[in-house]
Design a protein around this motif. Structure first.
Motif, PDB file in Angstrom:
ATOM      1  N   ALA A 139       0.670  -1.469  -0.149  1.00  0.00           N
ATOM      2  CA  ALA A 139       0.012  -0.081   0.067  1.00  0.00           C
ATOM      3  C   ALA A 139       0.954   1.268  -0.044  1.00  0.00           C
ATOM      4  N   GLU A 140       1.912   1.298   0.866  1.00  0.00           N
ATOM      5  CA  GLU A 140       2.751   2.216   0.776  1.00  0.00           C
ATOM      6  C   GLU A 140       3.479   2.688  -0.495  1.00  0.00           C
ATOM      7  N   VAL A 141       4.000   1.657  -1.261  1.00  0.00           N
ATOM      8  CA  VAL A 141       4.548   1.787  -2.476  1.00  0.00           C
ATOM      9  C   VAL A 141       3.294   2.381  -3.579  1.00  0.00           C
ATOM     10  N   LEU A 142       2.300   1.794  -3.453  1.00  0.00           N
ATOM     11  CA  LEU A 142       1.188   2.321  -4.325  1.00  0.00           C
ATOM     12  C   LEU A 142       0.733   3.554  -4.413  1.00  0.00           C
ATOM     13  N   ALA A 143       0.673   3.990  -2.853  1.00  0.00           N
ATOM     14  CA  ALA A 143       0.191   5.472  -2.619  1.00  0.00           C
ATOM     15  C   ALA A 143       1.247   6.394  -3.135  1.00  0.00           C
ATOM     16  N   GLY A 144       2.462   5.958  -3.029  1.00  0.00           N
ATOM     17  CA  GLY A 144       3.499   6.869  -3.332  1.00  0.00           C
ATOM     18  C   GLY A 144       3.478   7.068  -4.909  1.00  0.00           C
ATOM     19  N   GLY A 145       2.914   6.182  -5.773  1.00  0.00           N
ATOM     20  CA  GLY A 145       3.008   6.319  -7.179  1.00  0.00           C
ATOM     21  C   GLY A 145       1.654   6.517  -7.943  1.00  0.00           C
ATOM     22  N   ALA A 146       0.665   6.233  -6.927  1.00  0.00           N
ATOM     23  CA  ALA A 146      -0.399   6.426  -7.832  1.00  0.00           C
ATOM     24  C   ALA A 146      -0.951   7.915  -8.137  1.00  0.00           C
ATOM     25  N   GLY A 147      -2.053   8.049  -9.028  1.00  0.00           N
ATOM     26  CA  GLY A 147      -2.389   9.424  -9.269  1.00  0.00           C
ATOM     27  C   GLY A 147      -2.825  10.036  -8.103  1.00  0.00           C
ATOM     28  N   ALA A 148      -3.478   9.414  -7.330  1.00  0.00           N
ATOM     29  CA  ALA A 148      -4.501   9.791  -6.063  1.00  0.00           C
ATOM     30  C   ALA A 148      -4.697   8.596  -5.131  1.00  0.00           C
ATOM     31  N   VAL A 149      -5.114   8.785  -3.935  1.00  0.00           N
ATOM     32  CA  VAL A 149      -5.376   7.608  -2.944  1.00  0.00           C
ATOM     33  C   VAL A 149      -6.859   7.935  -2.234  1.00  0.00           C
ATOM     34  N   LEU A 150      -7.495   6.868  -2.188  1.00  0.00           N
ATOM     35  CA  LEU A 150      -8.982   6.902  -1.703  1.00  0.00           C
ATOM     36  C   LEU A 150      -8.555   6.157  -0.288  1.00  0.00           C
ATOM     37  N   VAL A 151      -9.000   6.775   0.803  1.00  0.00           N
ATOM     38  CA  VAL A 151      -9.171   6.056   2.170  1.00  0.00           C
ATOM     39  C   VAL A 151     -10.619   5.859   2.677  1.00  0.00           C
ATOM     40  N   ASN A 152     -11.165   4.703   2.622  1.00  0.00           N
ATOM     41  CA  ASN A 152     -12.501   4.667   3.052  1.00  0.00           C
ATOM     42  C   ASN A 152     -12.556   3.575   4.160  1.00  0.00           C
ATOM     43  N   LEU A 153     -13.140   4.279   5.372  1.00  0.00           N
ATOM     44  CA  LEU A 153     -13.395   3.622   6.562  1.00  0.00           C
ATOM     45  C   LEU A 153     -14.355   2.529   6.818  1.00  0.00           C
ATOM     46  N   GLY A 154     -15.048   1.910   5.622  1.00  0.00           N
ATOM     47  CA  GLY A 154     -16.316   1.297   5.662  1.00  0.00           C
ATOM     48  C   GLY A 154     -16.196   0.185   6.620  1.00  0.00           C
ATOM     49  N   THR A 155     -15.100  -0.702   6.279  1.00  0.00           N
ATOM     50  CA  THR A 155     -15.062  -1.860   7.138  1.00  0.00           C
ATOM     51  C   THR A 155     -13.662  -2.198   7.594  1.00  0.00           C
ATOM     52  N   VAL A 156     -13.189  -1.111   8.106  1.00  0.00           N
ATOM     53  CA  VAL A 156     -11.624  -1.128   8.528  1.00  0.00           C
ATOM     54  C   VAL A 156     -11.490  -2.010   9.716  1.00  0.00           C
ATOM     55  N   THR A 157     -10.228  -2.433   9.795  1.00  0.00           N
ATOM     56  CA  THR A 157      -9.736  -3.405  10.709  1.00  0.00           C
ATOM     57  C   THR A 157      -8.353  -2.880  11.233  1.00  0.00           C
ATOM     58  N   TYR A 158      -7.690  -3.256  12.198  1.00  0.00           N
ATOM     59  CA  TYR A 158      -6.512  -3.028  12.728  1.00  0.00           C
ATOM     60  C   TYR A 158      -5.407  -3.293  11.596  1.00  0.00           C
ATOM     61  N   ALA A 159      -5.396  -4.208  10.706  1.00  0.00           N
ATOM     62  CA  ALA A 159      -4.530  -4.431   9.775  1.00  0.00           C
ATOM     63  C   ALA A 159      -4.569  -3.520   8.711  1.00  0.00           C
ATOM     64  N   SER A 160      -6.038  -3.129   8.040  1.00  0.00           N
ATOM     65  CA  SER A 160      -6.314  -2.315   7.126  1.00  0.00           C
ATOM     66  C   SER A 160      -5.750  -0.858   7.653  1.00  0.00           C
ATOM     67  N   ALA A 161      -6.235  -0.496   8.906  1.00  0.00           N
ATOM     68  CA  ALA A 161      -5.679   1.062   9.290  1.00  0.00           C
ATOM     69  C   ALA A 161      -4.131   1.091   9.228  1.00  0.00           C
ATOM     70  N   ASP A 162      -3.437   0.137   9.418  1.00  0.00           N
ATOM     71  CA  ASP A 162      -1.872   0.274   9.403  1.00  0.00           C
ATOM     72  C   ASP A 162      -1.724   0.610   8.049  1.00  0.00           C
ATOM     73  N   GLY A 163      -2.374  -0.012   7.011  1.00  0.00           N
ATOM     74  CA  GLY A 163      -2.138   0.326   5.395  1.00  0.00           C
ATOM     75  C   GLY A 163      -2.666   1.562   5.155  1.00  0.00           C
ATOM     76  N   MET A 164      -3.835   2.218   5.714  1.00  0.00           N
ATOM     77  CA  MET A 164      -4.100   3.497   5.690  1.00  0.00           C
ATOM     78  C   MET A 164      -3.226   4.524   6.098  1.00  0.00           C
ATOM     79  N   ARG A 165      -2.639   4.396   7.320  1.00  0.00           N
ATOM     80  CA  ARG A 165      -1.690   5.230   7.904  1.00  0.00           C
ATOM     81  C   ARG A 165      -0.314   5.261   6.910  1.00  0.00           C
ATOM     82  N   ALA A 166       0.135   4.151   6.492  1.00  0.00           N
ATOM     83  CA  ALA A 166       1.387   4.291   5.658  1.00  0.00           C
ATOM     84  C   ALA A 166       0.976   4.798   4.208  1.00  0.00           C
ATOM     85  N   SER A 167      -0.326   4.570   3.721  1.00  0.00           N
ATOM     86  CA  SER A 167      -0.722   5.058   2.440  1.00  0.00           C
ATOM     87  C   SER A 167      -0.637   6.561   2.442  1.00  0.00           C
TER      88      SER A 167
END
Length: 269
Positions: free
Chosen positions: A58-86
């Protein structure tokens, strides 16, 4: 004196053409209920979706993508870490990102996470329903993912958030409200069936990210995404008057809605 609309229909039509021409990569950290629908919505609109919340990828994708979406709909502890990194990677690399604060307010952990992400890096756009926007401004929120307020009730809160984070705030409702704290646009397109299909609002967040990747004006990006989705919803409802068929038709109409349709049918105020 008549005050001109800060974003006009021609601006939106041009943004639509750019989205299809440039096909930006949009990194979506979104909820599992809507991931497939969101990916198909982006593809139909002309963008390219990528979806992973594993921290390293996620960190690599966020740095190279045109833009990033963070949607909290079914957030978990693991996905939250991906969100922070992104979010951190997007900020480091100058990439715009969208926060969709699904169900913040009544659910304490995700409300706290939303506040943490906002502190980590201000989003280009905050997109939610009126209750979610009010919750980010200190209110109680709605009933789960459902809003108990309308956009007009959230005007003050939306402007406050826009000023606090130097962001654009897009509030969904019967008439959508988009503001950056200085300029305000209302979009009067759409159809009631859009509220009866899971993932339409989440797809709007992803489309907003797509437009952020191709235009420099966050207000224009949010307006363009809202117009595109709402016009597609209107057209889909004409030939698919029930929720199941409507969902499929909506994807088709995201592909079919072009600059000419926008110029003819968009209702901005």
């Amino acid at each position: 004196m008549v005050v001109p609309i800060p974003v006009n229909v021609d601006d939106v039509a041009t943004a639509r053409e750019r989205l299809r021409a440039e096909s930006p990569l949009v990194h979506c950290l979104t909820n599992v209920v809507v991931a497939n629908f969101t990916a198909n919505a982006l593809l139909a609109a002309g963008a390219s979706p990528a979806m992973t919340d594993t921290v390293e990828d996620a960190e690599v994708l966020a740095g190279g993508a045109g833009a990033v979406l963070v949607n909290l709909g079914t957030v978990t502890y693991a996905s939250a870490d991906g969100m922070r990194a992104s979010v951190a990677a997007a900020a480091r690399n100058g990439r715009p990102w969208v926060l969709d604060p699904v169900a913040v307010g009544p659910l304490p952990w995700r409300t706290s996470l939303a506040g943490e992400l906002l502190t980590l890096a201000a989003p280009s756009v905050i997109r939610g329903n009126a209750s979610e926007v009010l919750a980010l401004d200190g209110g109680l929120g709605g009933r789960g993912v459902e809003s108990t307020a309308d956009p007009d009730e959230a005007v003050e809160g939306a402007n406050a958030l826009a000023a606090k984070y130097s962001s654009t705030v897009a509030v969904s409702g019967t008439v959508d409200l988009i503001t950056d704290g200085h300029r305000t646009v209302r979009v009067a397109n759409g159809h009631a069936l859009m509220t009866r299909v899971t993932g339409v609002g989440c797809a709007l967040g992803a489309l907003t990210a797509g437009f952020l990747a191709v235009v420099d004006d966050a207000l224009l990006a949010a307006v363009a995404a809202t117009v595109l989705l709402n016009l597609a919803g209107e057209a889909a409802a004409v030939r698919a008057p029930r929720p199941g068929s409507f969902a499929t038709a909506l994807i088709d109409e995201l592909d079919a809605t072009d600059a000419d349709r926008i110029r003819t049918h968009a209702r901005l105020g």
